[in-house]
Design an enzyme around this catalytic site. Structure first.
Site, PDB file in Angstrom:
ATOM      1  N   HIS A 309       0.895  -1.332  -0.119  1.00 48.00           N
ATOM      2  CA  HIS A 309      -0.175   0.099  -0.032  1.00 48.00           C
ATOM      3  C   HIS A 309       0.950   1.381   0.022  1.00 48.00           C
ATOM      4  O   HIS A 309       2.192   1.250   0.638  1.00 48.00           O
ATOM      5  CB  HIS A 309      -0.923  -0.109   1.071  1.00 48.00           C
ATOM      6  CG  HIS A 309      -2.074   0.879   1.111  1.00 48.00           C
ATOM      7  ND1 HIS A 309      -2.007   2.487   1.284  1.00 48.00           N
ATOM      8  CD2 HIS A 309      -3.226   1.055   0.507  1.00 48.00           C
ATOM      9  CE1 HIS A 309      -2.976   2.934   1.153  1.00 48.00           C
ATOM     10  NE2 HIS A 309      -4.035   2.038   0.580  1.00 48.00           N
ATOM     11  N   ASP A 367      -7.886  -4.950   0.233  1.00 46.52           N
ATOM     12  CA  ASP A 367      -8.387  -5.593  -0.984  1.00 46.52           C
ATOM     13  C   ASP A 367      -8.197  -6.879  -1.186  1.00 46.52           C
ATOM     14  O   ASP A 367      -8.912  -7.968  -1.948  1.00 46.52           O
ATOM     15  CB  ASP A 367      -8.008  -4.802  -2.086  1.00 46.52           C
ATOM     16  CG  ASP A 367      -8.899  -3.695  -2.257  1.00 46.52           C
ATOM     17  OD1 ASP A 367     -10.065  -3.571  -1.553  1.00 46.52           O
ATOM     18  OD2 ASP A 367      -8.554  -2.457  -2.742  1.00 46.52           O
TER      19      ASP A 367
END
Ligand code: ACO
Length: 428
Positions: A309, A367
């Site tokens: 991320h 996700d």
């Protein structure tokens, strides 16, 4: 926003040093205010990908990526996920406070009052191929909403902005579910006002006229959690896209459509779909090593989808909550031994122990788990990003409305470092 001190910048060209104010927000790093920099120096600053640039001031969402903190209007995401439903979080993001019982009921009813689509808009679906990607349909249909609401297009009017926000939050589940129904050739299922936001979405996705559909509370809660965790995330790529599009005065439906287009990319919201496709491609636990080797190979630009991320470098608090939900759903549905779920859990275990991933602070992101949960709920992979867009719509409209009502707001106009051919003449 207060001025804390002053930065002094010596450009090294013999000119006087330039003093730039250092501003403090309520939390997070201070910023050097460079708004007058170009006028005073003739130079621009250079920051591809905006790694060091605060593009706006905002009071909606706060992230501390190193500490794994995510706050909506000051409330930690963990507390919101445990104590609130999605529409309470929508109210909070839009209005700044959690609703009391009456405010919640009024807000829920207002959303329900806008959940149907104009029948003319429903006809748009037949213009798409049946096999169109749902995100392509979403970009088109949400953009087309611009043509339906001339009654509330004055973006300088707070009441018009609020009405547009309600319409978007209310209609996105209907638009999303219809994209799915169209894709599989089933009749559209219209919204039902006796159901909660998440129940209603599941109903529009999975009900058929021939029989009753009743999802289990664990499944409704899992979807609600997915929506809460994806509702806003500060100035990410799609939110910045919505703000940039909106900064020209474009209407909110067109701006949200631009946000959906940006979210679709595999480095952003498309990661959950890309992650499930990757699991399908790996296919079996015995092949994980081969794919981990590829991800580590400098000469191969292959990446493990659902890992890493830009902001969270220690842990993503949303991933932790989604992981919990993931196990809850797999237990409820008895799916722990499903081939792909076993593969996902094994990939998670290996990557978390691997030096390459540890040293680069690459962890499974929200996700990775939300893709697994959605697959368990029976949602097809191609719908994952569309559901993310449905969740993020409230964040986008809250950020857009905040920008329009900010007296400091200006049309966005980045500069560049030109590296092309210098001025020349055509030779004849
Ligand atoms: N698999 C393998 N290696 C990776 C991965 C990955 N998923 N992500 C980053 N790396 C490596 C890079 O190759 C780089 O290695 P190096 O230092 O040896 O060159 C290092 O980790 C840092 O990578 P950057 O690209 O500089 O990190 P950045 O913070 O810019 O990227 C991003 C973040 C785009 C999310 C990246 O991790 C990625 O592409 N992940 C996969 C896609 C994904 O899951 N996106 C979802 C984001 S979450 C969301 O949108 C809600």
């Amino acid at each position: 926003m207060t001025q804390k001190s002053t930065a002094i910048l010596d450009l090294g060209n013999g000119s006087d040093p330039i003093e730039l104010p250092i501003l403090s927000g309520t939390m997070g790093p201070d910023v050097v205010d460079i708004r007058t920099f170009h006028a005073r120096s003739g130079m621009f600053t250079y920051d591809p990908g905006y790694l060091s640039t605060a593009s706006s001031r905002s009071g909606i969402t706060f992230i501390d990526g190193d500490e794994g903190i995510l706050l909506y209007r000051g409330y930690p995401i963990e507390q919101l996920a445990m104590n609130c439903d999605f529409t309470e979080v929508c109210y909070l993001l839009m209005k700044g406070e959690l609703p009391d019982r009456d405010q919640k009921s009024t807000f829920d009813n207002a959303i329900k009052g806008h959940s149907m689509l104009h029948e003319q808009l429903v006809k748009f679906y037949t213009g798409f191929r049946r096999d169109a990607h749902p995100m392509a349909v979403m970009v088109g249909v949400v953009g087309a909403l611009s043509a339906f609401y001339h009654d509330a297009m004055d973006i300088t009017e707070a009441s018009h902005r609020e009405l547009s926000a309600l319409r978007l939050i209310a209609k996105l589940p209907t638009i999303t579910a219809m994209a799915y129904k169209y894709n599989i050739g089933q009749p559209f299922i219209y919204p039902r006002n006796d159901l909660s936001y998440s129940e209603n979405f599941l109903h529009m996705m999975f009900a058929v006229p021939a029989e009753e559909y009743k999802p289990s509370p664990v499944i409704v809660r899992a979807l609600d959690r997915i929506l809460i965790l994806h509702a806003d995330h500060e100035q990410n790529a799609s939110t910045s896209t919505v703000r940039l599009a909106g900064s020209s005065g474009a209407n909110p439906f067109a701006c949200i459509s631009a946000g959906i287009a940006c979210l679709w990319g595999p480095a952003h919201g498309g990661a959950n779909e890309a992650c499930l496709n990757m699991l399908e491609e790996i296919g079996d636990v015995s092949r994980i090593d081969e794919y981990i080797k590829r991800a580590k190979n400098k000469d191969d630009n292959y990446r493990l989808m659902g890992f890493g991320h830009r902001v969270y470098k220690n842990f993503d608090p949303r991933a932790k909550l989604m992981r919990e939900t993931c196990h809850e759903v797999l237990n409820e549905l008895g799916l722990h031994n499903d081939r792909l779920f076993k593969l996902a859990l094994e990939l998670e275990r290996i990557a978390l122990e691997d030096e390459y991933f540890i040293s680069r602070k690459l962890y499974p992101n929200v996700d990775f788990y939300s893709g697994i949960v959605q697959r368990a709920l029976g949602i097809p992979t191609t719908m994952f990003t569309a559901i993310f867009a449905m969740a993020r719509t409230v964040g986008w409209v809250a950020q857009w409305s905040e920008m329009i009502s900010d007296p400091e707001y200006k049309i966005g106009r980045p500069r560049q470092l030109y590296t092309g051919t210098i001025m020349r003449d055509i030779t004849t």
